[in-house]
Structure formats: C-alpha cells, structure tokens
Design a protein around this motif. Sequence first.
Motif, PDB file in Angstrom:
ATOM      1  N   GLU A 219      71.802 -39.136  -4.047  1.00 30.63           N
ATOM      2  CA  GLU A 219      72.818 -38.713  -2.975  1.00 30.63           C
ATOM      3  C   GLU A 219      73.673 -37.167  -3.857  1.00 30.63           C
ATOM      4  OE1 GLU A 219      75.428 -41.501  -1.355  1.00 30.63           O
ATOM      5  OE2 GLU A 219      74.360 -42.787  -0.785  1.00 30.63           O
ATOM      6  N   GLY A 220      73.817 -37.444  -4.928  1.00 33.55           N
ATOM      7  CA  GLY A 220      74.584 -36.526  -5.356  1.00 33.55           C
ATOM      8  C   GLY A 220      73.991 -35.151  -5.688  1.00 33.55           C
ATOM      9  N   LEU A 221      72.696 -35.742  -6.464  1.00 34.27           N
ATOM     10  CA  LEU A 221      71.218 -34.246  -5.871  1.00 34.27           C
ATOM     11  C   LEU A 221      70.539 -33.533  -4.694  1.00 34.27           C
ATOM     12  CD1 LEU A 221      68.816 -36.071  -8.996  1.00 34.27           C
ATOM     13  CD2 LEU A 221      70.451 -34.545  -9.100  1.00 34.27           C
ATOM     14  N   ALA A 222      71.119 -34.408  -4.534  1.00 33.05           N
ATOM     15  CA  ALA A 222      70.502 -33.754  -2.694  1.00 33.05           C
ATOM     16  C   ALA A 222      71.888 -33.106  -2.088  1.00 33.05           C
ATOM     17  CB  ALA A 222      70.500 -35.304  -1.507  1.00 33.05           C
ATOM     18  N   ILE A 223      73.003 -33.688  -2.803  1.00 31.71           N
ATOM     19  CA  ILE A 223      73.878 -32.887  -2.235  1.00 31.71           C
ATOM     20  C   ILE A 223      74.256 -31.070  -3.200  1.00 31.71           C
ATOM     21  CG2 ILE A 223      76.435 -32.713  -2.422  1.00 31.71           C
ATOM     22  CD1 ILE A 223      76.221 -35.802  -1.631  1.00 31.71           C
ATOM     23  N   GLN A 224      73.775 -31.592  -4.362  1.00 35.96           N
ATOM     24  CA  GLN A 224      74.356 -30.538  -5.491  1.00 35.96           C
ATOM     25  C   GLN A 224      73.562 -29.499  -5.193  1.00 35.96           C
ATOM     26  OE1 GLN A 224      71.969 -31.184  -9.659  1.00 35.96           O
ATOM     27  NE2 GLN A 224      74.250 -30.873  -9.906  1.00 35.96           N
ATOM     28  N   SER A 225      71.790 -30.140  -4.528  1.00 39.91           N
ATOM     29  CA  SER A 225      70.673 -28.829  -4.240  1.00 39.91           C
ATOM     30  C   SER A 225      71.122 -28.102  -2.550  1.00 39.91           C
ATOM     31  CB  SER A 225      69.653 -29.536  -3.768  1.00 39.91           C
ATOM     32  OG  SER A 225      68.445 -28.473  -3.210  1.00 39.91           O
ATOM     33  N   GLU A 226      72.020 -29.113  -1.565  1.00 36.28           N
ATOM     34  CA  GLU A 226      72.515 -28.282  -0.499  1.00 36.28           C
ATOM     35  C   GLU A 226      73.181 -27.273  -0.558  1.00 36.28           C
ATOM     36  OE1 GLU A 226      70.750 -32.115   1.575  1.00 36.28           O
ATOM     37  OE2 GLU A 226      73.252 -32.148   1.398  1.00 36.28           O
ATOM     38  N   LEU A 227      74.597 -27.235  -1.325  1.00 32.64           N
ATOM     39  CA  LEU A 227      75.583 -27.002  -1.704  1.00 32.64           C
ATOM     40  C   LEU A 227      75.248 -25.733  -3.164  1.00 32.64           C
ATOM     41  CD1 LEU A 227      78.373 -29.423  -2.170  1.00 32.64           C
ATOM     42  CD2 LEU A 227      78.340 -27.943  -1.139  1.00 32.64           C
ATOM     43  N   LYS A 228      73.946 -25.719  -3.634  1.00 27.74           N
ATOM     44  CA  LYS A 228      73.626 -24.604  -3.815  1.00 27.74           C
ATOM     45  C   LYS A 228      72.893 -23.853  -3.515  1.00 27.74           C
ATOM     46  CE  LYS A 228      72.289 -22.957  -8.185  1.00 27.74           C
ATOM     47  NZ  LYS A 228      73.142 -22.793  -9.458  1.00 27.74           N
ATOM     48  N   GLN A 229      72.786 -23.950  -2.265  1.00 25.76           N
ATOM     49  CA  GLN A 229      72.177 -23.023  -0.770  1.00 25.76           C
ATOM     50  C   GLN A 229      73.386 -21.951  -0.375  1.00 25.76           C
ATOM     51  OE1 GLN A 229      68.891 -24.211   1.866  1.00 25.76           O
ATOM     52  NE2 GLN A 229      69.595 -26.447   0.297  1.00 25.76           N
ATOM     53  N   VAL A 230      74.721 -22.701  -1.027  1.00 25.46           N
ATOM     54  CA  VAL A 230      75.630 -21.422  -0.320  1.00 25.46           C
ATOM     55  C   VAL A 230      76.851 -21.017  -1.050  1.00 25.46           C
ATOM     56  CG1 VAL A 230      76.125 -22.795   1.612  1.00 25.46           C
ATOM     57  CG2 VAL A 230      77.311 -23.150  -0.443  1.00 25.46           C
ATOM     58  N   GLY A 231      75.711 -21.279  -2.295  1.00 27.31           N
ATOM     59  CA  GLY A 231      76.363 -20.792  -3.549  1.00 27.31           C
ATOM     60  C   GLY A 231      77.492 -20.931  -4.636  1.00 27.31           C
ATOM     61  N   ILE A 232      77.150 -22.232  -3.650  1.00 30.26           N
ATOM     62  CA  ILE A 232      78.150 -23.398  -4.821  1.00 30.26           C
ATOM     63  C   ILE A 232      77.680 -24.178  -5.706  1.00 30.26           C
ATOM     64  CG2 ILE A 232      79.719 -24.833  -4.101  1.00 30.26           C
ATOM     65  CD1 ILE A 232      81.321 -24.524  -1.766  1.00 30.26           C
ATOM     66  N   ASP A 233      78.021 -23.808  -7.206  1.00 30.57           N
ATOM     67  CA  ASP A 233      77.570 -25.099  -7.962  1.00 30.57           C
ATOM     68  C   ASP A 233      77.920 -26.798  -7.916  1.00 30.57           C
ATOM     69  OD1 ASP A 233      75.347 -23.008  -8.610  1.00 30.57           O
ATOM     70  OD2 ASP A 233      77.530 -22.356  -9.867  1.00 30.57           O
ATOM     71  N   VAL A 234      77.698 -27.302  -8.008  1.00 34.42           N
ATOM     72  CA  VAL A 234      78.031 -28.983  -8.255  1.00 34.42           C
ATOM     73  C   VAL A 234      78.437 -29.713  -9.812  1.00 34.42           C
ATOM     74  CG1 VAL A 234      78.389 -31.237  -7.205  1.00 34.42           C
ATOM     75  CG2 VAL A 234      78.103 -28.779  -5.784  1.00 34.42           C
ATOM     76  N   GLU A 235      78.701 -29.342 -10.197  1.00 38.77           N
ATOM     77  CA  GLU A 235      78.283 -30.963 -11.626  1.00 38.77           C
ATOM     78  C   GLU A 235      78.695 -31.978 -11.090  1.00 38.77           C
ATOM     79  OE1 GLU A 235      80.442 -31.997 -15.841  1.00 38.77           O
ATOM     80  OE2 GLU A 235      80.832 -30.325 -14.473  1.00 38.77           O
ATOM     81  N   LEU A 236      77.411 -32.832 -11.185  1.00 39.62           N
ATOM     82  CA  LEU A 236      77.098 -34.204 -11.207  1.00 39.62           C
ATOM     83  C   LEU A 236      77.991 -35.137 -12.722  1.00 39.62           C
ATOM     84  CD1 LEU A 236      74.291 -34.521  -9.613  1.00 39.62           C
ATOM     85  CD2 LEU A 236      75.480 -34.499  -8.696  1.00 39.62           C
ATOM     86  N   VAL A 237      79.055 -36.163 -12.144  1.00 30.36           N
ATOM     87  CA  VAL A 237      80.053 -37.101 -12.709  1.00 30.36           C
ATOM     88  C   VAL A 237      79.464 -38.296 -12.685  1.00 30.36           C
ATOM     89  CG1 VAL A 237      81.591 -37.129 -13.950  1.00 30.36           C
ATOM     90  CG2 VAL A 237      81.065 -34.898 -13.732  1.00 30.36           C
ATOM     91  N   GLY A 238      78.858 -38.599 -13.592  1.00 31.87           N
ATOM     92  CA  GLY A 238      79.067 -40.238 -13.165  1.00 31.87           C
ATOM     93  C   GLY A 238      80.206 -41.676 -14.169  1.00 31.87           C
TER      94      GLY A 238
END
Length: 534
Positions: A391-410
């Motif tokens: 789920e996190g990887l999908a969200i990371q990819s989607e937000l990347k498309q609008v110029g936002i970098d997401v760091e996933l923290v387990g």
Amino acid sequence: MKKKWMKLFSIVALSLAVTACGAAKQESSETKTGTAAQSEKASEGQTEKAASASTESDSFTYIIDGDTGNTLNPLTADDRYGLMTTHALYAPPYHIYGDGTIDYILAESMTPSEDGLTLTMKLKDGLKWSDGEPLTADDIVFTYDSINKISKNLYIGDDPITTEKQDDRTVLFHLPSVSASAMEMLSDEISIIPKHIFEGKENADISLLDDKVVGCGPYTFEEYKTGEYLKFKANPNYVKGKPYIDTLIYRIIEKSDTATLAMQSGEGDTLVLTPDMIEQYKGNDGFTLYNYSEGRVPYVRLNVNADTMKDKNYREGILKALNRDEIMLAAYGDKDYYELGYSFLPYDNKYYTDDVEKWDQDLEKAKELTKDGAKSLKLAYVTNNGVLEREGLAIQSELKQVGIDVELVGITDVAYSKMSREKGNKEYDIVLGGYVMGSDPDTFAMLFSSQKDNSMSFSNAEIDKLFEEGNATLDDSKRMEIYKKVQRLVSEEAIYYPLGTNLRTIVTKSNVDPEEAKLVPIYTYGDLSKLKFK
C-alpha cells in the motif's frame, strides 16, 4: 476497552507475502469466500507429508508475525496479538456476533428495563478465576469502573454508564440516557479482570516475564519468551468447560518466508496468508484454506497533528493524488480479496453509504492544491507486513506524480500502537492502518469523536453532536439519516481515506476443526475452548 480501537491498531496482522520454497502440485480448485465455514483443501506433495507429520492432539501452534511485548494490559490492549493473548486469558460477559446472535459467556442474561435506562446483568453460577477464587459481581463492577477511569468509551454524551452491585451474581448498569448501542458497548470487548489482583494498583499492567497471571478465559498463562513464543495451558475452571486442546502456543516468526517453511514442515497448525501466498497450498490435502471477512477497513490517515497537514486544501490535494483501486490491487494482488469502500463503515454495514466525497483521482487538481505545501512526507506502517508495505509503495508512486516525495517508515506493532495512542503525535505525516469495530455505527465514534477516544486526533463539533444524536435515538430511520450525515462530514474533512474492506485468509492443517470455535474478527478463533483436531 477495545472495540475500541479495535483497532486502529494495526490490526494489521496479515502475514508478509512470499513465494514458498518447494514445488507443490498445482490443481485447479474453487476459492471459497464469505462465511467462515466455507473451506478449501489445499496442495499435495512434500508439504502434505510435512503437515501431517508432527501434529499432537494436545498442542496447537498458531504462527504469528508480531510480538506482544513484555507487558500486557487487558483493559487497553489494542494490537492484534495483544488482543489475541487477552482473548485466551480473560473472558467477556457475552459476545455479540456480526449477525446479532448473543453468546453468553460469564453472564447468563442481560435484560433492559422498560424505560431503556437500566440493563441488568445476571452472572452464571459458580464462576471461578484461574486461581480458584470466586468470580462475582464485585469483579464486574471493578472492571467497568476501571475502564471509566481511563477512557470515555463507556460514556453516553458527557456522562458514564455506571454500575451497581445488587448481589453476588447481579449487576445493574445505569445509563444516563437511552443508548441504541449500550448492549454492544458493554459486550465482548470488555475483558473482566480480578478485583483481588488489581485493586489498589495504579493500572492493569501485567509483566509476562515476572507476574503470575490470574484470568477467567479458556487458557492460563504458562510462559513467554521474547521474540519466540507465548505458551498457554487449558483452564480447568473455564466457564464453558476445559478446552479440548491442552496447550496453545502463539509462535512468533516475523519473516514470512520462515513462517511458510515452518508451516509446510509441520511446525504450525494455523498461519494467516496474503493472497500471493495462497496458491502453494491449493490442491494439497494436508492443508485447508479458509477465506472470510472480518469487516476490516484499511485506511490512509493524514495526521492533522503534523505541521504539513494543517491546511485542508493541501490534504485535499494529497487525497486527489490517490487511487484506492490501484492501492488495493497493489496490496492484495487480486480483486477477489477486497471490495472498495468510501466510508469509515465497512461496505456491508447496513448504515453504510457511498454518497460521500470519494476523492476520485485528479492529478492536475492534486498538483494545484499541493503546490504551496510540503514536498517531502513521512509515511508510517507496521513493518513485516507485506500488505501495508505494498500500500505504501503504491501511495509513494502516486504522490511522486504530483511532485511529493514520500519516505516509507516501517515500525513494530508495539511502536505503532504506542504512537496511535499518543494524542498530538506529529512524527509521521501519513499513517496506514486498519480496524475492526462493532456492527453498531456508534462504536465508530471513538475514531472521530472528541467525546470518545478520537483516534484520528481530529475535532469537529458537528460530528461529535451527530454521533451523540445517533446513539440517543432508537428510531432506526432517524439513525440512518444521522449516520449518512456523519459519513459525509468525515469524508469532507480530508483527514481519512478509507480503501474498502479486505478478506482474511488462513491456512490450517487439514486435521484442524474450527467449526465449533467459529472464525471471527481479530482473534481468528472465537471460542478457543472449542477448537479441536478432527
């Protein structure tokens, strides 16, 4: 009390996905979904041989992917494995199943007064704690009063439900006003604790390493080894009779490939699967697959405590960048294992409506709304959980498309639970999770109402008022309209993005018989005393 936050927690105890080693013969077979009683035999070959090799009828091993931690509090446990441990050691007065059926456990009846302001609980005769002490109305009163000291989950409006001991087997529950959800509020997510053990103590914390655990559940506590296992023995004093199986073990294996190997080599009797783990068990007579709904709602939470999420327009932009179908497909791999949903209620709840703001993906609008906001965010999820990671990887990819970098923290289950209970925590901007609540919509108030636990850490006076009004009327048509409004308001605040409802799949050895125990949300097995081998 847990239905509670039952759990926002990560009720994320779905095992990590892997591909199994060893070649199992693949056979076509129909996948069963829906009711827990529906099952499917699964895979032949080496795994079949291993599955039948080491079963002993006096010991049952459930492989789990997380550790409860050294401390257990039966009144506040809210992670899946803490709840499973509590479920083994303690008992509620009664359990309400999803279809409304009541299973009386410590209580023999719960009767409302004509005016709806008093509920009378009658306990079964001869109840005992695991140390042989009698379990009486004093313990019931002590437990509910203890809950009222630490939370408002048993409050109706601004006032608590109060208790009164009438005699050793009878307790009166006095409601400050009529409540449609009172019966469920007082039900099975309450673990009754012994007054003679906890009276005078600051809290109900138990050290699993040092303390003697006194309970009234189907099992007694025997041993805990950090990161390895929890071991329980059948309680001869259990109200429903001594369990069929003498020894229950929750074996902790955090790595899914290792858990799969253990299951296939006959070291476990039950394991939770993610969809991409299922194929290897199909067609093997040594295993049985069960596919059922917990009513679990996976979600994306935007943490309004974080400085990055204070602006509503920015939050709307984040949600406009997301695609729930894409996220769920990435997480579960097959649309047979989930249903999309748009509200905080599961889609099969009778009060559910999809007439809400769905935040359909619109990347250009998302870019516009987020252009002046943060370009770097931190997303928290429970580690060792393949579903949440995907789920996190999908969200990371989607937000990347609008110029936002997401760091996933387990983070661990225990850390996740601690973070979720800390009001004002701003360490993470986005949090992934899921919960299983009750069937009455008022049980969801603890997620969004500042009069309850307010697990989403958001305050809206109109939402608070509507939850209060919905619980105060017994007119179902009025309740329908009220909860539709609540669902719309929660969605419009752009703090929470429900993904739908997922199914849960477990595999057992083929000689396990769960029919009498019943497959249920959270705990997997509803009545552990009735779990048995064929």
